[in-house]
Design a protein around this motif. Structure first.
Motif, PDB file in Angstrom:
ATOM      1  N   TYR A   4       0.836  -1.188   0.000  1.00 51.82           N
ATOM      2  CA  TYR A   4       0.000   0.000   0.000  1.00 51.82           C
ATOM      3  C   TYR A   4       0.876   1.245   0.000  1.00 51.82           C
ATOM      4  O   TYR A   4       2.050   1.189   0.340  1.00 51.82           O
ATOM      5  N   TRP A  59      -4.543   2.194   6.690  1.00 49.99           N
ATOM      6  CA  TRP A  59      -4.270   2.327   5.256  1.00 49.99           C
ATOM      7  C   TRP A  59      -4.065   0.955   4.627  1.00 49.99           C
ATOM      8  O   TRP A  59      -4.577   0.679   3.541  1.00 49.99           O
ATOM      9  N   GLY A  63      -7.334   0.586   2.738  1.00 49.57           N
ATOM     10  CA  GLY A  63      -7.001   1.285   1.495  1.00 49.57           C
ATOM     11  C   GLY A  63      -7.187   2.785   1.583  1.00 49.57           C
ATOM     12  O   GLY A  63      -7.035   3.501   0.600  1.00 49.57           O
ATOM     13  N   TYR A  64      -7.502   3.275   2.766  1.00 46.90           N
ATOM     14  CA  TYR A  64      -7.637   4.700   3.053  1.00 46.90           C
ATOM     15  C   TYR A  64      -7.383   4.898   4.537  1.00 46.90           C
ATOM     16  O   TYR A  64      -7.260   3.929   5.286  1.00 46.90           O
ATOM     17  N   TYR A 118     -10.397  14.131  -1.585  1.00 46.75           N
ATOM     18  CA  TYR A 118      -9.563  12.993  -1.979  1.00 46.75           C
ATOM     19  C   TYR A 118     -10.337  11.689  -1.816  1.00 46.75           C
ATOM     20  O   TYR A 118     -10.308  10.819  -2.691  1.00 46.75           O
ATOM     21  N   ALA A 119     -11.029  11.544  -0.701  1.00 48.46           N
ATOM     22  CA  ALA A 119     -11.803  10.323  -0.444  1.00 48.46           C
ATOM     23  C   ALA A 119     -12.878  10.123  -1.504  1.00 48.46           C
ATOM     24  O   ALA A 119     -13.112   9.003  -1.963  1.00 48.46           O
ATOM     25  N   HIS A 122     -10.849   9.474  -5.070  1.00 43.21           N
ATOM     26  CA  HIS A 122      -9.901   8.366  -5.222  1.00 43.21           C
ATOM     27  C   HIS A 122     -10.241   7.118  -4.408  1.00 43.21           C
ATOM     28  O   HIS A 122      -9.653   6.071  -4.645  1.00 43.21           O
ATOM     29  N   GLN A 123     -11.159   7.237  -3.449  1.00 41.28           N
ATOM     30  CA  GLN A 123     -11.407   6.114  -2.559  1.00 41.28           C
ATOM     31  C   GLN A 123     -12.867   5.670  -2.534  1.00 41.28           C
ATOM     32  O   GLN A 123     -13.227   4.778  -1.778  1.00 41.28           O
ATOM     33  N   ILE A 125     -15.434   7.170  -1.375  1.00 43.79           N
ATOM     34  CA  ILE A 125     -16.147   7.556  -0.153  1.00 43.79           C
ATOM     35  C   ILE A 125     -16.640   8.979  -0.348  1.00 43.79           C
ATOM     36  O   ILE A 125     -15.864   9.927  -0.279  1.00 43.79           O
ATOM     37  N   THR A 181       3.190  10.472  -4.447  1.00 41.30           N
ATOM     38  CA  THR A 181       3.099   9.187  -3.775  1.00 41.30           C
ATOM     39  C   THR A 181       4.333   8.994  -2.912  1.00 41.30           C
ATOM     40  O   THR A 181       5.378   9.567  -3.157  1.00 41.30           O
TER      41      THR A 181
END
Length: 183
Positions: A4, A59, A63-64, A118-119, A122-123, A125, A181
């Motif tokens: 991750y 994380w 994944g978040y 961001y959530a 990219h996630q 949510i 990243t």
């Protein structure tokens, strides 16, 4: 173990980054205070260490998770923000903590806005909740400033609280300035 990456996200005034070991003294001081009640505190120094390590685990498993907030102007670790979904949570929560001395600078607003965007982008949510202590006027004001509305009474980490719902974001309007990243 699954590989991750905790992304680094920059805004005009802040860097949202992975936790660092040298963040521990500030975390220990925060968790020693009553201000930490809504985030599982007060905690001993060892429990603060476990909290630091738990951020990496969140994380890795979900994944978040949460970022540590760095104020660009001073380079200081100012708190944390991000998405939390631990046992006992109803659903993913947008949370934030800003340490004493960093309030009133719009740090929490800028960080939470960025984490929420961001959530969503990219996630997967979008429209998370926030748990807010009944006596936490500052967090309630921030939730309102973020566009959240009171949804219901709730409980988290054994404490009764209010549950606020954040509005769904349009994903065509990028709210992030830069992402790097790295861990």
């Amino acid at each position: 173990m699954t590989s991750y990456t905790i992304p680094t996200v920059e805004t005009e005034n802040l860097i949202l980054r992975a936790p660092h070991e040298d963040d521990l003294p500030a975390m220990t001081a925060f968790f020693a205070s009553e201000r930490s009640q809504m985030v599982g505190g007060p905690k001993t120094p060892l429990e603060a260490w476990r909290s630091l390590l738990g951020r990496f685990g969140h994380w890795a498993i979900m994944g978040y998770g949460g970022w540590h907030i760095v104020e660009k102007a001073s380079g200081a670790f100012a708190g944390w923000t991000g998405i939390i979904n631990a046992p006992g949570w109803d659903e993913p929560e947008l949370g934030w903590v800003v340490f004493e001395g960093f309030e009133g600078k719009s740090i929490a607003f800028e960080a939470a806005t960025t984490a929420r965007a961001y959530a969503a982008q990219h996630q997967g949510i979008n429209a998370p909740i926030s748990y807010i202590a009944h006596n936490n006027d500052r967090s309630r004001a921030l939730a309102e400033r973020l566009g959240a509305t009171y949804e219901r009474e709730g409980e988290v980490v054994g404490t009764s609280c209010q549950v606020w719902r954040h509005p769904k974001l349009e994903l065509t309007d990028p709210a992030l300035t830069t992402e790097r990243t790295g861990q």
